[in-house]
Design a protein around this motif. Structure first.
Motif, PDB file in Angstrom:
ATOM      1  N   ILE A 251      -2.811  -0.689   7.377  1.00  0.00           N
ATOM      2  CA  ILE A 251      -2.828   0.603   8.063  1.00  0.00           C
ATOM      3  C   ILE A 251      -3.419   1.686   7.162  1.00  0.00           C
ATOM      4  CG2 ILE A 251      -1.380   2.429   9.037  1.00  0.00           C
ATOM      5  CD1 ILE A 251       0.542   0.226   9.984  1.00  0.00           C
ATOM      6  N   GLY A 252      -3.027   1.686   5.896  1.00  0.00           N
ATOM      7  CA  GLY A 252      -3.514   2.712   4.970  1.00  0.00           C
ATOM      8  C   GLY A 252      -5.009   2.613   4.713  1.00  0.00           C
TER       9      GLY A 252
ATOM     10  N   VAL B 148       1.259  -5.162   6.215  1.00  0.00           N
ATOM     11  CA  VAL B 148       1.335  -4.212   7.326  1.00  0.00           C
ATOM     12  C   VAL B 148       0.850  -2.828   6.905  1.00  0.00           C
ATOM     13  CG1 VAL B 148       2.871  -3.040   8.951  1.00  0.00           C
ATOM     14  CG2 VAL B 148       3.198  -5.474   8.445  1.00  0.00           C
ATOM     15  N   PHE B 149       1.499  -2.264   5.886  1.00  0.00           N
ATOM     16  CA  PHE B 149       1.202  -0.881   5.527  1.00  0.00           C
ATOM     17  C   PHE B 149      -0.089  -0.753   4.718  1.00  0.00           C
ATOM     18  CE2 PHE B 149       5.728  -0.845   6.473  1.00  0.00           C
ATOM     19  CZ  PHE B 149       5.824   0.274   7.287  1.00  0.00           C
TER      20      PHE B 149
ATOM     21  N   VAL C 148       1.829   1.730  -1.626  1.00  0.00           N
ATOM     22  CA  VAL C 148       2.562   0.771  -0.796  1.00  0.00           C
ATOM     23  C   VAL C 148       3.359  -0.188  -1.674  1.00  0.00           C
ATOM     24  CG1 VAL C 148       2.298  -1.167   0.791  1.00  0.00           C
ATOM     25  CG2 VAL C 148       0.976   0.923   1.144  1.00  0.00           C
TER      26      VAL C 148
ATOM     27  N   SER D 107       7.352  -0.047  -1.663  1.00  0.00           N
ATOM     28  CA  SER D 107       8.135  -1.180  -1.156  1.00  0.00           C
ATOM     29  C   SER D 107       9.225  -1.592  -2.140  1.00  0.00           C
ATOM     30  CB  SER D 107       7.204  -2.364  -0.880  1.00  0.00           C
ATOM     31  OG  SER D 107       6.569  -2.802  -2.074  1.00  0.00           O
TER      32      SER D 107
ATOM     33  N   ILE E  85       5.278  -6.405   3.623  1.00  0.00           N
ATOM     34  CA  ILE E  85       5.140  -4.938   3.632  1.00  0.00           C
ATOM     35  C   ILE E  85       3.723  -4.533   3.245  1.00  0.00           C
ATOM     36  CG2 ILE E  85       5.976  -2.788   2.600  1.00  0.00           C
ATOM     37  CD1 ILE E  85       8.667  -4.149   2.189  1.00  0.00           C
TER      38      ILE E  85
ATOM     39  N   THR F 239      -7.389  -5.949   8.543  1.00  0.00           N
ATOM     40  CA  THR F 239      -6.245  -6.858   8.622  1.00  0.00           C
ATOM     41  C   THR F 239      -6.631  -8.268   8.196  1.00  0.00           C
ATOM     42  OG1 THR F 239      -5.289  -5.556  10.424  1.00  0.00           O
ATOM     43  CG2 THR F 239      -4.496  -7.810  10.154  1.00  0.00           C
TER      44      THR F 239
END
Length: 456
Positions: A137-138, A133-134, A44, A48, A130, A101
């Motif tokens: 999720i990852g 968020v990612f 990530v 990014s 970035i 999160t």
């Protein structure tokens, strides 16, 4: 100093080889998760940069590599302290994304705060969003994939239902109707044969469907089941909500709470040690000054030998010599043997009563903390004779030995010297179950108030 265990070693219902296989599988899953999270974070971070700047990076590759490695290490540390690498239950719906999160947010806030203080940025500021968020999720995806691989390798969870015939019938209907991926391998109306049934049927989890069963399995065989990574869950009844239970697990549409014989996980124990190291650094100067002043005063009032050593029970039942400033006459228990401290104890030297009331006689125990025998905050260590007595009278008393004993604790700021041991145990277990760094800070502040008012 030789240490000893006060509790007898329990007999496990599983053979040693099976225990070893279970533990090795757990540690392997943890290592794989750590590696997977690291790969996700690095992907990530570098992704990014490529998306935002292409090949024209504001800084060199080596600069970003160092910054990204530091950022990833911080995230992994926060995830570890946040129990993302603890052994997760095999059954029960668990929402990983909210927790991941929240922990990612903490890591990013720490990175942003460090950048503002040092003016050194681990990454371009725009990349923080970035990463949030990612990265979240990852890391969540890794846990979902790990769960799928766990089921693929070890098979569908095998559960034993324990309770009344009516409750078992209702539980089986819920499991069937909800299409839960569980296999019911046994039914028991009591817990007397639970350990043998688990071993013979190779069950992975136990569902307690009727109230009142917890007292039958705690502390044994719940401790053995936890050691062998067998999940034990108690169904939450409507009346149980009055107890203020905050955590529940949904199993086949039924609310359960996970039962553990030990209160703090390894990761939370390490976080507690980390926070206490910070407290020691911050408080080192005032503690040193107060200790020297008290040592001088007690030397003048009590004469020589101002330090008193007393055998106490520490973590996991091992014993150690706890240090205190001497406030009683020499050989105060010479003729009476072990005696509990009393309010207005006649054995206390004149002029030192206020030292005991203010708890300032406990200051030398910071040496025990530095030696790793005690912590700053935790259940107070008891003498071996009293511990043996209480363990026979109060079920679960040994659970307070899950962590190193403390100089102060929730029982000390909430109760008094003469508070009944069973009530003190309630405070201690409440502390262990609900431990957070904020709770420790609250106890420290309340301890200062107890010292100020000199409450006994």
């Amino acid at each position: 100093m030789t240490t000893k265990k006060l509790d007898a070693t329990s007999t496990s219902p599983y053979p040693l080889s099976e225990n070893t296989v279970r533990r090795k599988g757990r540690y392997k899953r943890i290592r794989i998760l750590v590696y997977a999270d690291f790969v996700v974070l690095m992907m990530v971070l570098f992704g990014s940069i490529l998306i935002r700047f292409g090949t024209n990076w504001p800084k060199g590759f080596s600069t970003y590599l160092v910054g990204f490695l530091v950022a990833s290490a911080l995230h992994l540390l926060i995830y570890y302290f946040g129990e993302l690498y603890d052994n997760a239950p095999r059954i029960g719906a668990k929402l990983w994304l909210p927790r991941v999160t929240a922990l990612t947010s903490i890591a990013i806030l720490l990175e942003a705060a460090a950048a503002l203080i040092t003016d050194y940025y681990l990454m371009p500021r725009g990349n923080l969003l970035i990463l949030f968020v990612f990265g979240s999720i990852g890391v969540t995806f890794n846990r979902w994939l790990s769960g799928k691989m766990r089921v693929h390798r070890y098979g569908t969870p095998r559960v034993i239902l324990v309770g009344s015939k009516t409750d078992i019938k209702m539980g089986k209907e819920h499991i069937k109707e909800c299409g839960s991926k569980l296999v019911v391998v046994g039914e028991l109306n009591s817990t007397s044969q639970l350990s043998s049934e688990i071993a013979s049927r190779q069950a992975t989890d136990v569902l307690l469907l009727t109230s009142g069963l917890l007292s039958e399995i705690y502390p044994k065989p719940l401790e053995d089941l936890e050691l062998n990574m067998v999940g034990v869950f108690q169904q939450i009844l409507p009346s149980d909500t009055l107890l203020g239970l905050r955590r529940s697990i949904q199993i086949a549409g039924m609310p359960f709470t996970s039962l553990r014989a030990h209160t703090l996980s390894t990761s939370r124990s390490h976080l507690k040690i980390f926070t206490e190291c910070i407290y020691l650094l911050v408080l080192s100067i005032p503690i040193t000054v107060m200790t020297l002043l008290m040592a001088t005063y007690i030397r003048i009032i009590a004469g020589k030998k101002i330090i008193h050593k007393q055998e106490r029970v520490g973590k996991f039942g091992s014993t150690f010599n706890m240090l205190k400033f001497r406030t009683m006459r020499h050989n105060a228990e010479g003729h009476t043997g072990t005696v509990k401290a009393q309010k207005d104890d006649p054995r206390v030297i004149t002029g030192l009563n206020w030292v005991r009331r203010s708890r300032l006689d406990e200051l030398p125990q910071f040496i025990n903390v530095l030696k790793g025998e005690m912590s700053i905050i935790g259940p107070r260590p008891e003498r071996p004779d009293f511990t043996k007595e209480y363990e026979g009278l109060i079920p679960g008393y040994g659970r307070r030995h899950d962590i190193p004993p403390g100089i102060t604790g929730l029982a000390q700021v909430s109760g008094h010297y003469h508070t009944d041991p069973s009530y003190k145990l309630g405070h201690d277990l409440q502390y262990l179950v609900n431990w957070t760094p904020i709770l420790d800070l609250q106890i420290l502040i309340r301890t200062v108030w107890v010292i100020f008012i000199g409450r006994t």
